[in-house]
Design a protein around this motif. Structure first.
Motif, PDB file in Angstrom:
ATOM      1  N   GLN A  69       0.990   4.275  39.853  1.00 28.48           N
ATOM      2  CA  GLN A  69       2.288   4.804  39.436  1.00 28.48           C
ATOM      3  C   GLN A  69       2.737   4.157  38.129  1.00 28.48           C
ATOM      4  N   PHE A  70       2.539   2.851  38.020  1.00 25.71           N
ATOM      5  CA  PHE A  70       3.079   2.151  36.865  1.00 25.71           C
ATOM      6  C   PHE A  70       2.173   2.238  35.656  1.00 25.71           C
ATOM      7  N   LEU A  71       0.859   2.181  35.861  1.00 30.18           N
ATOM      8  CA  LEU A  71      -0.054   2.086  34.734  1.00 30.18           C
ATOM      9  C   LEU A  71      -1.077   3.205  34.659  1.00 30.18           C
ATOM     10  N   GLY A  72      -0.975   4.200  35.519  1.00 30.79           N
ATOM     11  CA  GLY A  72      -1.856   5.348  35.416  1.00 30.79           C
ATOM     12  C   GLY A  72      -3.292   5.008  35.781  1.00 30.79           C
ATOM     13  N   LEU A  73      -4.214   5.738  35.164  1.00 31.89           N
ATOM     14  CA  LEU A  73      -5.627   5.549  35.510  1.00 31.89           C
ATOM     15  C   LEU A  73      -6.129   4.198  35.063  1.00 31.89           C
ATOM     16  N   THR A  74      -5.626   3.720  33.911  1.00 31.60           N
ATOM     17  CA  THR A  74      -6.099   2.413  33.451  1.00 31.60           C
ATOM     18  C   THR A  74      -5.635   1.323  34.400  1.00 31.60           C
TER      19      THR A  74
ATOM     20  N   ALA B  55       0.834  10.096  30.362  1.00 30.62           N
ATOM     21  CA  ALA B  55       1.348   9.760  31.691  1.00 30.62           C
ATOM     22  C   ALA B  55       0.205   9.602  32.683  1.00 30.62           C
ATOM     23  N   LEU B  56      -0.848  10.410  32.534  1.00 31.14           N
ATOM     24  CA  LEU B  56      -1.980  10.290  33.454  1.00 31.14           C
ATOM     25  C   LEU B  56      -2.746   8.997  33.223  1.00 31.14           C
ATOM     26  N   LEU B  57      -2.988   8.673  31.942  1.00 34.97           N
ATOM     27  CA  LEU B  57      -3.817   7.514  31.654  1.00 34.97           C
ATOM     28  C   LEU B  57      -3.063   6.206  31.789  1.00 34.97           C
ATOM     29  N   PHE B  58      -1.803   6.182  31.393  1.00 37.30           N
ATOM     30  CA  PHE B  58      -1.085   4.921  31.308  1.00 37.30           C
ATOM     31  C   PHE B  58       0.143   4.863  32.188  1.00 37.30           C
ATOM     32  N   GLY B  59       0.411   5.888  32.970  1.00 36.65           N
ATOM     33  CA  GLY B  59       1.457   5.814  33.971  1.00 36.65           C
ATOM     34  C   GLY B  59       2.855   5.725  33.389  1.00 36.65           C
ATOM     35  N   ASP B  60       3.729   5.124  34.191  1.00 36.29           N
ATOM     36  CA  ASP B  60       5.131   5.013  33.775  1.00 36.29           C
ATOM     37  C   ASP B  60       5.268   4.148  32.530  1.00 36.29           C
ATOM     38  N   TYR B  61       4.423   3.125  32.444  1.00 33.35           N
ATOM     39  CA  TYR B  61       4.506   2.228  31.296  1.00 33.35           C
ATOM     40  C   TYR B  61       4.202   2.970  29.998  1.00 33.35           C
TER      41      TYR B  61
END
Lengths: 144, 182
Positions: A69-74, B55-61
């Motif tokens: 949720q916070f950092l996505g796929l990475t 948003a997919l790769l790095f999310g909320d950040y």
């Protein structure tokens, strides 16, 4: 074991070199340890039922959900090792550069509902050194 | 004086030829690779696709750090080029998200397969535009040379295709690009 250090000037004098009672065999300085460690606890509102118990798969799925949720796929690809899960506590290991992001992701996680009660993961302590982190376990009980 | 520093990425949309289909012989390869883009590609659809990928790769950040000040300053469908602006500290995240896009983002349906190639990172819009003009000129000259090479029977040693420069980060000539941002 006390470590006495002799200044270099004395060593090069004409005195016979004497073997101290204690001397350094090896001195090693670790500036950048490879991993960092975190100790987390599962907190729940459910006061009536018994304390929640964690197992390794649950820890992995909660951490992955928080990182995703916070950092996505990475973030979901962050290499996470679960050292131990016991009762409501767990100890995990992450690469040292990722400790800040990991702690932020766990803190920002909204949690899940387990048996109808909302529960969260709370970071109790994190450190670069496992021994220091585990060794200071009872400190907060000492001062409260 | 505190000034908000930004980066302008000059991006080409490159269309690699489909290996399964036989090669069309008439067009020079430069022209095939840098075709014009369909006009279904709009500012909104491109921006939306990039934000979704971030948003997919790095999310909320990633969304939090890039969404607010991400904007497309220039889009040219004829040359398949666009200039996108982002905050200085997070331009690498944007570059990574562009690398993972592989279809032309259109509103309905799925676009052609393509590659988004960042060719210049610049601190000012003006330098990015100048670089776009330079590259367009060189592309035309290279395509013409390739076409004339293909048709002429004599091999002229002077007619060599000038390789497009690979130096992407514009550090020397931009006065507002300060020290490296890490």
């Amino acid at each position: 074991m006390s470590q006495t250090t002799i200044p270099e000037a004395d060593r090069s004098s004409t005195k016979k070199p004497r073997l101290d009672k204690s001397h350094d065999i090896l001195t090693c300085t670790i500036k950048t340890p490879e991993f960092s460690y975190a100790h987390m606890e599962l907190i729940t509102d459910n006061t009536t039922a018994e304390a929640p118990s964690l197992d390794e798969l649950q820890v992995k799925s909660y951490c992955t959900a928080a990182l995703r949720q916070f950092l996505g796929l990475t973030g979901a690809g962050m290499p996470l090792d679960i050292l131990k899960a016991e009762g409501a506590h767990c100890w995990v290991r992450v690469p040292r550069p990722d400790l800040g992001s990991f702690a932020a992701a766990i803190t920002a996680w909204r949690g899940t509902t387990e048996d109808g009660a909302p529960c969260l993961l709370r970071v109790r302590r994190c450190s670069d050194w496992l021994g220091a982190m585990v060794g200071s376990e009872g400190q907060d009980r000492l001062w409260n | 004086m505190v000034r908000i520093k930004e980066r302008y990425l000059l991006v080409n949309i490159v269309y690699p030829p489909d290996p399964s289909k036989p090669a069309e012989s008439s067009l020079p390869s430069h022209v095939v690779h840098h075709q014009p883009t369909t006009d279904k590609l709009t500012y909104q659809s491109l921006l939306k696709a990039i934000k979704t990928e971030v948003a997919l790769l790095f999310g909320d950040y990633g969304s939090g750090s890039l969404d607010a000040s991400l904007s497309i300053k220039y889009l040219s469908l004829a040359t398949s080029t666009f200039i996108i602006r982002c905050p200085r500290a997070h331009y690498r995240m944007l570059w990574a998200a562009l690398t993972f896009l592989h279809h032309v983002p259109i509103a309905h349906g799925s676009g052609r397969p393509c590659i988004f190639r960042v060719v210049r990172v610049s601190g000012t819009m003006r330098k990015a535009e100048e670089e776009a003009i330079r590259r367009a000129k060189r592309l035309i000259i290279a395509a013409q040379e390739e076409a004339s090479c293909a048709t002429s029977t004599l091999t002229d040693a002077h007619v060599l295709q000038e390789p497009l420069p690979t130096d992407i980060t514009d550090e020397s000539s931009d006065e507002s690009m300060g020290e490296g941002d890490g």
